[in-house]
Enzyme design. Structure first.
Site: not given
Length: 468
Positions: A81, A156, A180
């Site tokens: 990520k 996220s 997340s």
């Protein structure tokens, strides 16, 4: 490469790579090709690294052919990520304010995954600084859910979840400061694990250093355990890093849960879940009883909703990182993020530290709660899905950007290990997640329960290629 690789587990991939049945170069080339082909629909990647990935795959393949010792994830593609540093490539944290930033180091989890033979193919999308549990940012636009392209994959760790659910890589590294990893795992039918705070080192320092975790998203609990076992462990660069031994999560993924004491809560005492979500988590609770567990319904786990404690800590940290932009170039920021950062930045010191000490009291109350139980199970999120472009579900407009999630942020405040595993499909055809929370430092219990429950479920929840 055939479509079987869309659903093949990382466990099987590593065995077949070692047996010279499949090629790391071809695995990597296939992952890159599929990532590129789905960018126009899913938009899962912030950037791809084809040259670097193929060079690493050739080295991995050469080691196989020479009979050299192989790492735990040798030759298997993965992604990281864009809240994690990858040396020599963009490190924007999903923000236009950082779009020219290039990392000079690798995050420890990236470093370890690569050292174990994993092939990093690129960085996945995130909402701006991880501030929203949905999958969009002004930098990268909207990331979509493979199950239904009109829906968000959650956030996220949006791109991580979308790419794994679409069969691009078998697992990915995400981050979790308030849910997340678990939220997008739930929205996309995956397994996701947030280990004990400090178990997987976080470095360079996060904007939310007392809440941030790094962990895996995968198409099965076993694969999540495999990647977790590679990246967990002490690193002195992270001052919160745990020095003790890492629990045997791979062994736990094969263990029985008979005799475990489980608290089941549909609301934690304050949440407002959709009935379809409760039906599936009720069914999960009955499945644990069938597995030999003692399951007790406990509605009020918390005396009050700890959302304010989490908001004060998380958004204050991000707000300090972005303060100059808030004051001078606010137009660069996601408007919803800027709006929630403003009150966090204006906190009075006395109010802030009142919340800090309330957080410590919360930790103690939960420690006592877990003297009676081995695990807590609950929904991961209160809704079955959310349309792209929306930040908050209809009917929950009284909540802020993250507090509508209800179930995940409390366990970033306490630091306990927590996982998401698919509980089944709702009537709208979308996956629903079951959250499994363990006692401090007991990731093995969490994996043990999540894997046992996963074995009771129908196959086919873990990959979706509709509309791609």
């Amino acid at each position: 490469m055939s479509a079987e690789f869309d659903t093949m587990s990382a466990m099987e991939m590593r065995l077949r790579v070692a047996a010279k049945e499949i090629s790391p170069v071809e695995l990597t080339r296939r992952a890159l090709t599929k990532a590129e082909a789905t960018q126009s629909t899913l938009n899962a990647f912030y950037l791809l690294m084809p040259e670097e990935a193929l060079a690493a795959a050739r080295i991995a393949e050469d080691a196989v052919m020479k009979g050299a010792p192989l790492g735990a994830i040798h030759g298997i593609p993965f992604s990281a990520k864009d809240l994690m540093a990858v040396k020599g490539v963009g490190y924007a944290s999903g923000s236009r304010t950082m779009q020219s930033n290039v990392a000079t180091v690798n995050a420890p989890a990236v470093e370890r995954a690569k050292a174990a033979g994993g092939i990093l193919i690129g960085k996945t999308t995130t909402s701006e600084f991880g501030c929203k549990p949905v999958g969009d940012s002004p930098l990268t636009g909207i990331t979509r859910n493979p199950w239904n392209l009109t829906k968000t994959p959650g956030g996220s760790s949006a791109g991580a979840a979308a790419s794994v659910a679409a069969g691009i890589t078998p697992f990915a590294l995400g981050t979790d400061g308030g849910g997340s990893i678990r939220i997008p795992a739930a929205f996309t039918g995956l397994a996701g694990l947030k280990g004990q705070f400090g178990r997987v080192p976080v470095w360079p320092t996060s904007a939310t250093p007392t809440l941030a975790h790094v962990g895996p998203l995968a198409r099965s609990v076993k694969d999540a355990a495999l990647l977790f076992s590679v990246v967990a462990g002490l690193d002195h660069r992270d001052p919160f890093s745990i020095a003790g031994p890492v629990p045997d999560v791979l062994g736990a993924a094969r263990a029985s849960v008979a005799g475990m004491r489980i608290a089941y809560s549909t609301t934690l005492g304050y949440a407002r879940p959709d009935p379809e979500v409760v039906k599936l988590t009720d069914r999960a609770a009955r499945a644990f009883e069938d597995l030999g567990c003692h399951v007790e319904l406990v509605e009020s786990v918390f005396e009050t909703d700890p959302a304010d404690l989490w908001t004060a800590e998380f958004y204050a940290g991000v707000g300090i990182r972005l303060r100059s932009f808030m004051e001078n170039q606010r137009e660069l920021l996601d408007p919803a993020v800027a709006n929630v950062l403003e009150p966090a930045l204006s906190q009075d010191m006395r109010d802030y530290y009142t919340k800090v000490f309330a957080r410590y009291a919360l930790r103690e109350s939960i420690r006592k709660f877990f003297e009676r139980y081995d695990l807590l199970i609950s929904p991961v999120i209160p809704v079955t899905s959310l349309n792209t472009g929306k930040n908050i579900p209809d009917g929950l407009s009284d909540r802020n950007l993250v507090s509508w999630v209800y179930y995940t942020y409390p366990f970033n405040l306490t630091g306990q290990p927590a996982a998401s595993v698919c509980a089944g499909l709702a009537p709208d055809g979308m996956p629903v997640g079951l959250q499994v929370v363990g006692r401090s430092c007991c990731e093995d219990d969490v994996i043990r329960a999540a894997a046992a429950f996963e074995r009771t479920q129908s196959a086919g929840y873990n990959v979706r290629a509709v509309g791609i």
